[in-house]
Design a protein around this motif. Structure first.
Motif, PDB file in Angstrom:
ATOM      1  N   LYS A  61       0.831  -1.207   0.000  1.00 18.82           N
ATOM      2  CA  LYS A  61       0.000   0.000   0.000  1.00 18.82           C
ATOM      3  C   LYS A  61       0.870   1.264   0.000  1.00 18.82           C
ATOM      4  N   GLU A  62       1.917   1.267   0.796  1.00 20.78           N
ATOM      5  CA  GLU A  62       2.806   2.430   0.856  1.00 20.78           C
ATOM      6  C   GLU A  62       3.510   2.663  -0.484  1.00 20.78           C
ATOM      7  N   ASP A  63       4.059   1.587  -1.059  1.00 22.01           N
ATOM      8  CA  ASP A  63       4.758   1.727  -2.346  1.00 22.01           C
ATOM      9  C   ASP A  63       3.799   2.141  -3.448  1.00 22.01           C
ATOM     10  N   LEU A  64       2.635   1.515  -3.500  1.00 21.25           N
ATOM     11  CA  LEU A  64       1.652   1.863  -4.525  1.00 21.25           C
ATOM     12  C   LEU A  64       1.135   3.281  -4.338  1.00 21.25           C
ATOM     13  N   GLY A  65       0.991   3.699  -3.091  1.00 19.74           N
ATOM     14  CA  GLY A  65       0.535   5.061  -2.814  1.00 19.74           C
ATOM     15  C   GLY A  65       1.518   6.106  -3.320  1.00 19.74           C
ATOM     16  N   ALA A  66       2.793   5.869  -3.068  1.00 23.85           N
ATOM     17  CA  ALA A  66       3.823   6.812  -3.531  1.00 23.85           C
ATOM     18  C   ALA A  66       3.851   6.874  -5.058  1.00 23.85           C
ATOM     19  N   MET A  67       3.783   5.717  -5.697  1.00 28.18           N
ATOM     20  CA  MET A  67       3.795   5.688  -7.162  1.00 28.18           C
ATOM     21  C   MET A  67       2.506   6.286  -7.714  1.00 28.18           C
ATOM     22  N   GLY A  73      -0.230  12.718 -10.971  1.00 30.41           N
ATOM     23  CA  GLY A  73       0.194  14.111 -11.020  1.00 30.41           C
ATOM     24  C   GLY A  73       0.031  14.844  -9.698  1.00 30.41           C
ATOM     25  N   GLU A  74      -0.254  14.124  -8.631  1.00 27.59           N
ATOM     26  CA  GLU A  74      -0.385  14.734  -7.308  1.00 27.59           C
ATOM     27  C   GLU A  74       0.976  15.028  -6.693  1.00 27.59           C
ATOM     28  N   ALA A  75       1.989  14.381  -7.212  1.00 26.98           N
ATOM     29  CA  ALA A  75       3.376  14.610  -6.796  1.00 26.98           C
ATOM     30  C   ALA A  75       4.223  14.602  -8.055  1.00 26.98           C
ATOM     31  N   GLN A  76       5.295  15.354  -8.021  1.00 24.52           N
ATOM     32  CA  GLN A  76       6.192  15.404  -9.178  1.00 24.52           C
ATOM     33  C   GLN A  76       6.795  14.018  -9.412  1.00 24.52           C
ATOM     34  N   PHE A  77       6.884  13.632 -10.683  1.00 25.71           N
ATOM     35  CA  PHE A  77       7.461  12.344 -11.026  1.00 25.71           C
ATOM     36  C   PHE A  77       8.953  12.369 -10.717  1.00 25.71           C
ATOM     37  N   PHE A  82      10.378   6.449  -7.939  1.00 27.86           N
ATOM     38  CA  PHE A  82       9.427   5.519  -8.542  1.00 27.86           C
ATOM     39  C   PHE A  82      10.085   4.155  -8.725  1.00 27.86           C
ATOM     40  N   GLN A  83      11.312   4.163  -9.227  1.00 29.20           N
ATOM     41  CA  GLN A  83      12.038   2.905  -9.439  1.00 29.20           C
ATOM     42  C   GLN A  83      12.222   2.172  -8.109  1.00 29.20           C
ATOM     43  N   GLN A  84      12.569   2.905  -7.063  1.00 30.69           N
ATOM     44  CA  GLN A  84      12.764   2.269  -5.750  1.00 30.69           C
ATOM     45  C   GLN A  84      11.470   1.628  -5.255  1.00 30.69           C
ATOM     46  N   ALA A  85      10.358   2.346  -5.401  1.00 31.41           N
ATOM     47  CA  ALA A  85       9.061   1.804  -4.974  1.00 31.41           C
ATOM     48  C   ALA A  85       8.681   0.583  -5.815  1.00 31.41           C
ATOM     49  N   ALA A  86       8.928   0.644  -7.114  1.00 35.07           N
ATOM     50  CA  ALA A  86       8.623  -0.492  -7.996  1.00 35.07           C
ATOM     51  C   ALA A  86       9.510  -1.689  -7.647  1.00 35.07           C
ATOM     52  N   ASP A  87      10.773  -1.415  -7.342  1.00 34.64           N
ATOM     53  CA  ASP A  87      11.690  -2.490  -6.929  1.00 34.64           C
ATOM     54  C   ASP A  87      11.218  -3.144  -5.631  1.00 34.64           C
ATOM     55  N   PRO A 151       1.586  -0.138 -17.004  1.00 37.09           N
ATOM     56  CA  PRO A 151       1.918  -1.228 -16.068  1.00 37.09           C
ATOM     57  C   PRO A 151       1.468  -0.938 -14.629  1.00 37.09           C
ATOM     58  N   PHE A 152       1.492   0.344 -14.229  1.00 37.70           N
ATOM     59  CA  PHE A 152       0.994   0.692 -12.905  1.00 37.70           C
ATOM     60  C   PHE A 152      -0.502   0.376 -12.816  1.00 37.70           C
ATOM     61  N   GLY A 153      -1.233   0.703 -13.852  1.00 38.12           N
ATOM     62  CA  GLY A 153      -2.662   0.385 -13.898  1.00 38.12           C
ATOM     63  C   GLY A 153      -2.914  -1.114 -13.835  1.00 38.12           C
TER      64      GLY A 153
END
Length: 169
Positions: A61-67, A73-77, A82-87, A151-153
């Motif tokens: 939930k935390e990783d998906l929330g950050a991504m 667009g609620e936070a700057q990309f 993003f890579q760290q959260a996906a990892d 892929p996030f979707g």
């Protein structure tokens, strides 16, 4: 003399055994039979399994929330974040499922009984999720927001599909 040495040795052994007997572990001292001790241990293991899988889901939930904030667009990309959260997500994707033990089915949780009554369907959901997280990790390596959106979707759809079938709301 031989008889008194034997008696002294027996008394020493008895004292030693009595002293050792006073250091019972908590589970054994609460249980009066080996079966009760085993049941107590199994219940503790089941609770630990439920907690372990809940902790892993919270990490998802935390990783998906950050991504998600970046994708929406609620936070700057931030490609690195993003890579760290996906990892992280991909590294943990296969871990919670081992904690859905038969013993844990008896514990209070958000898991529906269908997890255990329909194991093949549950396994398909797990496989979809782990494939989706791997694809997201690969897409994140490009460092481009447009490459991670689809892929996030897919990861989100995988979560929803599994929750619809196997999680009590």
């Amino acid at each position: 003399m031989n008889k008194s040495l034997y008696t002294l040795g027996a008394l020493a052994a008895l004292s030693f055994l009595t002293a050792c007997g006073g250091q019972n572990n908590q589970a054994a001292s609460k249980a009066s039979t080996p079966a009760e001790a085993a049941a107590s241990g199994a219940a503790a293991d089941a609770k630990a399994s439920v907690k372990a899988r809940a902790d892993l889901m919270e990490a998802f939930k935390e990783d998906l929330g950050a991504m998600g904030k970046m994708v929406k667009g609620e936070a700057q990309f931030d490609a690195s974040a993003f890579q760290q959260a996906a990892d992280n997500l991909d590294a943990n994707a296969g871990k919670p499922w081992e904690h859905y033990t038969a013993e844990s089915a008896k514990e209070e949780s958000e898991a529906k009984p269908e997890i255990w009554s329909k194991p093949d369907e549950f396994k398909k959901e797990i496989d979809k999720f782990t494939a989706a997280t791997a694809a997201l990790k690969t897409a994140a390596a490009s460092g481009k927001l447009d490459d991670v959106k689809k892929p996030f979707g897919a990861v989100g759809q995988s979560c929803k599909s599994c929750h619809d079938s196997f999680r009590a709301e």
